[in-house]
Design a protein around this motif. Structure first.
Motif, PDB file in Angstrom:
ATOM      1  N   SER A 201       0.900  -1.171  -0.070  1.00  0.00           N
ATOM      2  CA  SER A 201       0.051   0.320   0.023  1.00  0.00           C
ATOM      3  C   SER A 201       0.909   1.321   0.043  1.00  0.00           C
ATOM      4  O   SER A 201       0.533   2.306  -0.269  1.00  0.00           O
ATOM      5  N   GLU A 202       2.094   1.169   0.421  1.00  0.00           N
ATOM      6  CA  GLU A 202       2.994   2.280   0.451  1.00  0.00           C
ATOM      7  C   GLU A 202       3.984   2.321  -0.700  1.00  0.00           C
ATOM      8  O   GLU A 202       4.402   1.301  -1.171  1.00  0.00           O
ATOM      9  N   ALA A 203       4.326   3.540  -1.337  1.00  0.00           N
ATOM     10  CA  ALA A 203       4.914   3.300  -2.480  1.00  0.00           C
ATOM     11  C   ALA A 203       6.331   3.089  -2.056  1.00  0.00           C
ATOM     12  O   ALA A 203       6.967   3.497  -1.186  1.00  0.00           O
ATOM     13  N   ASN A 204       7.042   2.141  -3.209  1.00  0.00           N
ATOM     14  CA  ASN A 204       8.400   2.084  -3.099  1.00  0.00           C
ATOM     15  C   ASN A 204       8.649   0.913  -1.891  1.00  0.00           C
ATOM     16  O   ASN A 204       9.702   0.900  -1.414  1.00  0.00           O
ATOM     17  N   THR A 205       7.565   0.638  -1.051  1.00  0.00           N
ATOM     18  CA  THR A 205       7.514  -0.369   0.058  1.00  0.00           C
ATOM     19  C   THR A 205       6.777  -1.725  -0.092  1.00  0.00           C
ATOM     20  O   THR A 205       5.587  -1.294  -0.366  1.00  0.00           O
ATOM     21  N   TRP A 206       7.334  -2.764   0.210  1.00  0.00           N
ATOM     22  CA  TRP A 206       6.591  -4.013   0.024  1.00  0.00           C
ATOM     23  C   TRP A 206       6.872  -4.775   1.401  1.00  0.00           C
ATOM     24  O   TRP A 206       8.104  -5.075   1.614  1.00  0.00           O
ATOM     25  N   ARG A 207       5.865  -5.396   2.010  1.00  0.00           N
ATOM     26  CA  ARG A 207       5.942  -6.079   3.363  1.00  0.00           C
ATOM     27  C   ARG A 207       5.342  -7.414   3.147  1.00  0.00           C
ATOM     28  O   ARG A 207       4.079  -7.580   2.614  1.00  0.00           O
ATOM     29  N   VAL A 208       6.243  -8.582   3.349  1.00  0.00           N
ATOM     30  CA  VAL A 208       5.851 -10.032   3.070  1.00  0.00           C
ATOM     31  C   VAL A 208       5.750 -10.391   4.613  1.00  0.00           C
ATOM     32  O   VAL A 208       7.060 -10.640   5.294  1.00  0.00           O
ATOM     33  N   GLU A 209       4.791 -10.995   5.199  1.00  0.00           N
ATOM     34  CA  GLU A 209       4.570 -11.452   6.631  1.00  0.00           C
ATOM     35  C   GLU A 209       5.117 -12.796   6.493  1.00  0.00           C
ATOM     36  O   GLU A 209       5.175 -13.829   5.637  1.00  0.00           O
ATOM     37  N   PRO A 210       5.696 -13.262   7.683  1.00  0.00           N
ATOM     38  CA  PRO A 210       6.245 -14.602   7.778  1.00  0.00           C
ATOM     39  C   PRO A 210       5.121 -15.568   7.766  1.00  0.00           C
ATOM     40  O   PRO A 210       3.961 -15.229   8.612  1.00  0.00           O
ATOM     41  N   GLY A 211       5.282 -16.843   7.126  1.00  0.00           N
ATOM     42  CA  GLY A 211       4.205 -17.749   7.091  1.00  0.00           C
ATOM     43  C   GLY A 211       4.291 -18.776   6.204  1.00  0.00           C
ATOM     44  O   GLY A 211       5.172 -18.350   5.216  1.00  0.00           O
ATOM     45  N   GLU A 212       3.834 -19.708   5.990  1.00  0.00           N
ATOM     46  CA  GLU A 212       3.803 -20.711   5.097  1.00  0.00           C
ATOM     47  C   GLU A 212       3.115 -20.505   3.933  1.00  0.00           C
ATOM     48  O   GLU A 212       2.261 -19.531   3.660  1.00  0.00           O
ATOM     49  N   LEU A 213       3.951 -21.179   2.740  1.00  0.00           N
ATOM     50  CA  LEU A 213       3.200 -20.930   1.211  1.00  0.00           C
ATOM     51  C   LEU A 213       2.268 -22.024   0.873  1.00  0.00           C
ATOM     52  O   LEU A 213       2.684 -23.273   1.048  1.00  0.00           O
ATOM     53  N   LEU A 214       1.169 -21.721   0.334  1.00  0.00           N
ATOM     54  CA  LEU A 214       0.252 -23.020  -0.124  1.00  0.00           C
ATOM     55  C   LEU A 214       0.644 -23.172  -1.197  1.00  0.00           C
ATOM     56  O   LEU A 214       1.153 -22.965  -2.187  1.00  0.00           O
ATOM     57  N   PRO A 215       0.328 -24.783  -1.679  1.00  0.00           N
ATOM     58  CA  PRO A 215       0.634 -25.565  -2.910  1.00  0.00           C
ATOM     59  C   PRO A 215      -0.205 -24.558  -4.010  1.00  0.00           C
ATOM     60  O   PRO A 215      -1.459 -24.148  -3.778  1.00  0.00           O
ATOM     61  N   LEU A 216       0.249 -24.586  -5.013  1.00  0.00           N
ATOM     62  CA  LEU A 216      -0.231 -23.970  -6.332  1.00  0.00           C
ATOM     63  C   LEU A 216      -1.017 -25.041  -7.191  1.00  0.00           C
ATOM     64  O   LEU A 216      -0.316 -26.280  -7.641  1.00  0.00           O
ATOM     65  N   ASP A 217      -1.987 -24.747  -7.861  1.00  0.00           N
ATOM     66  CA  ASP A 217      -2.565 -25.277  -9.259  1.00  0.00           C
ATOM     67  C   ASP A 217      -3.118 -24.316 -10.236  1.00  0.00           C
ATOM     68  O   ASP A 217      -4.419 -23.956  -9.959  1.00  0.00           O
ATOM     69  N   VAL A 218      -2.111 -23.984 -10.975  1.00  0.00           N
ATOM     70  CA  VAL A 218      -2.323 -22.891 -11.714  1.00  0.00           C
ATOM     71  C   VAL A 218      -1.953 -23.062 -13.239  1.00  0.00           C
ATOM     72  O   VAL A 218      -1.237 -23.702 -13.490  1.00  0.00           O
ATOM     73  N   THR A 219      -2.754 -22.375 -14.166  1.00  0.00           N
ATOM     74  CA  THR A 219      -2.543 -22.383 -15.367  1.00  0.00           C
ATOM     75  C   THR A 219      -1.782 -21.260 -16.062  1.00  0.00           C
ATOM     76  O   THR A 219      -2.085 -20.014 -15.715  1.00  0.00           O
ATOM     77  N   VAL A 220      -0.544 -21.174 -16.571  1.00  0.00           N
ATOM     78  CA  VAL A 220       0.247 -20.259 -16.906  1.00  0.00           C
ATOM     79  C   VAL A 220      -0.206 -19.467 -18.098  1.00  0.00           C
ATOM     80  O   VAL A 220      -0.514 -20.186 -19.177  1.00  0.00           O
ATOM     81  N   GLU A 221      -0.507 -18.199 -17.969  1.00  0.00           N
ATOM     82  CA  GLU A 221      -0.929 -17.294 -19.261  1.00  0.00           C
ATOM     83  C   GLU A 221       0.239 -17.403 -20.450  1.00  0.00           C
ATOM     84  O   GLU A 221       1.433 -17.461 -20.057  1.00  0.00           O
ATOM     85  N   PRO A 222      -0.221 -17.293 -21.582  1.00  0.00           N
ATOM     86  CA  PRO A 222       0.677 -16.981 -22.671  1.00  0.00           C
ATOM     87  C   PRO A 222       1.515 -15.814 -22.498  1.00  0.00           C
ATOM     88  O   PRO A 222       1.416 -14.776 -21.743  1.00  0.00           O
ATOM     89  N   ASP A 223       2.816 -15.940 -22.836  1.00  0.00           N
ATOM     90  CA  ASP A 223       3.968 -15.115 -22.793  1.00  0.00           C
ATOM     91  C   ASP A 223       3.654 -13.677 -23.835  1.00  0.00           C
ATOM     92  O   ASP A 223       3.614 -13.777 -24.886  1.00  0.00           O
ATOM     93  N   LEU A 224       3.155 -12.761 -23.381  1.00  0.00           N
ATOM     94  CA  LEU A 224       2.816 -11.422 -24.026  1.00  0.00           C
ATOM     95  C   LEU A 224       3.807 -10.632 -24.610  1.00  0.00           C
ATOM     96  O   LEU A 224       3.661 -10.097 -25.615  1.00  0.00           O
ATOM     97  N   SER A 225       4.889 -10.686 -23.858  1.00  0.00           N
ATOM     98  CA  SER A 225       6.122 -10.061 -24.338  1.00  0.00           C
ATOM     99  C   SER A 225       6.565 -10.929 -25.636  1.00  0.00           C
ATOM    100  O   SER A 225       6.954 -10.513 -26.723  1.00  0.00           O
ATOM    101  N   ASN A 226       6.521 -12.137 -25.729  1.00  0.00           N
ATOM    102  CA  ASN A 226       6.833 -13.155 -26.736  1.00  0.00           C
ATOM    103  C   ASN A 226       5.911 -12.761 -27.970  1.00  0.00           C
ATOM    104  O   ASN A 226       6.152 -12.997 -29.233  1.00  0.00           O
TER     105      ASN A 226
END
Length: 432
Positions: free
Chosen positions: A223-248
């Motif tokens: 929420s603050e410009a030029n500042t990012w905060r990640v809280e400690p904690g576990e990461l959940l498993p993913l099941d995701v479809t990757v978008e096409p590469d728009l730069s390619n």
């Protein structure tokens, strides 16, 4: 080892083709890192298979993850199944020329038990790394680089990182911010990253990192410009479809404007954090008709692009292709805000100046970009400097300059191994 030169095809008439592209490199590599750090097994559907993503997968295997192929009925390539890592050191990481590998994985290696050596291709050894090395040291991690601030270096993993607040100058690459955020939830205190320097380049890539972290259940405050905060904690498993590469997708769409005709790319996302989505606006401003209908993006043009004055600071990877279209335009163009691409796979500003100049175009290097004054294109040998984006730019130019030869086209395997086949298929479909 370089590949045989490519006698790139010229356009014999108006283009009329649909080009289906594989997944985004940027998303694939972020998802791979998060999956390797997650609490359970993840699945990536339609991931990009390219040199950069294979390097990332192999590097994560070196750190202890299990990454295997799985049958997919929804795409032409296998999915990836990722069993998370019990992070260990002692094995070297080959970064190749992949910025995401050399920058995203040192914070992960700091969580491993034992030293991890990072090295890569010759060109990789001149890419800036000091920001991430210094940030890790500020967080209590020992990194041995003999004072170079570049590859090779050794991260002395101890199994944990204190974390906390760290101030960095990421003006050379937004990847430095993303690197700390991706691993930050596993730091004891999480991580707060503060950027202090010139405007952050390619900000959409940091937004992509934040969104993928949230996909994995991380608590992120941006929420603050030029500042990012990640809280400690576990990461959940993913099941995701990757978008096409728009730069390619950019060179194929640009071809419709440079040569005339119509090119469509299916599965274009309605919402995305990919910086390559900016190509829609750029080509529209250069005179193309751009439409997005039922998730298919279509660009149509008449072969007479208009000059443009554009700031590509947030989508700098588009610079080579936009410069190629500008070389075919009806007036001068200025590309601004991309000083940081001098530290990409090659010094892209100087490389574009040399190669466009060799085709008869008048190019002026600016502090933060290029001025391009078009002239009738003459064929040449277009040198690519082990840079995949230069191959793509050369292919666009060859449409208007019969006889153009592109050096080392296989270097495009970094992000799109089938580029040459897809390009020639686009032209063959148009002739049919």
């Amino acid at each position: 080892m370089t590949s045989p030169d490519w006698h790139a095809p010229a356009a014999s008439g108006r283009l009329d083709a649909t080009v289906t592209l594989p997944g985004s490199k940027s998303l694939t590599n972020r998802y791979l890192v998060l999956a390797a750090l997650a609490s359970d097994v993840s699945r990536l559907r339609r991931p990009l298979r390219s040199r950069d993503t294979e390097l990332m997968a192999q590097a994560l295997r070196q750190l202890g993850a299990s990454i295997d192929d799985a049958t997919s009925t929804a795409s032409g390539s296998p999915d990836w199944i990722i069993h998370p890592a019990t992070l260990r050191g002692g094995r070297p990481v080959d970064c190749g020329l992949a910025g995401t590998v050399m920058r995203f994985l040192p914070p992960v290696a700091a969580l491993a038990s034992g030293p991890v050596t990072f090295d890569g291709d010759e060109h990789a050894r001149v890419r800036p790394m000091a920001a991430i090395i210094d940030a890790l040291r500020d967080l209590g991690v020992t990194v041995e680089d003999e004072g170079r601030g570049t590859l090779p270096f050794v991260v002395e993993g101890t199994g944990s990182v204190r974390g906390g607040r760290v101030v960095i100058d990421a003006s050379a690459s937004s990847q430095f911010v993303s690197a700390l955020l991706l691993a930050g939830s596993l730091f004891e205190e999480g991580v707060t990253v503060v950027h202090d320097g010139k405007p952050l380049p390619s900000l959409p890539h940091v937004e992509m990192t934040v969104e993928t972290l949230r996909d994995a259940g991380a608590a992120v405050d941006d929420s603050e410009a030029n500042t990012w905060r990640v809280e400690p904690g576990e990461l959940l498993p993913l099941d995701v479809t990757v978008e096409p590469d728009l730069s390619n997708a950019a060179p194929f769409l640009a071809a419709a404007l440079a040569a005339g005709g119509r090119v469509s790319v299916p599965d274009w996302p309605g919402h995305t954090t990919q910086a390559g989505d900016m190509i829609r606006d750029v080509l529209d401003r250069m005179g193309a008709e751009v439409s997005l209908d039922s998730r298919t993006l279509t660009v149509a043009g008449d072969g007479r692009p208009s000059g443009i004055d554009v700031d590509l600071h947030d989508a700098a990877e588009l610079t080579p292709v936009v410069a190629a279209v500008a070389a075919c335009a009806d007036g001068p163009s200025i590309i601004r805000g991309v000083a940081h691409i001098r530290g990409h796979e090659t010094d892209r500003i100087s490389a574009l100046s040399r190669e466009l100049g060799g085709m008869g175009v008048e190019v002026t290097e600016l502090d933060d970009g290029l001025r391009i004054d078009p002239a009738p294109l003459r064929p040449s040998t277009f040198h690519t400097y082990a840079d995949h984006r230069m191959v793509m730019a050369g292919a666009v130019l060859a449409l208007r300059a019969p006889g153009t030869v592109i050096e080392d086209p296989a270097t495009v395997g970094k992000t799109l191994p089938r580029f040459v086949d897809l390009w020639q298929g686009m032209l063959e479909a148009s002739e049919g």
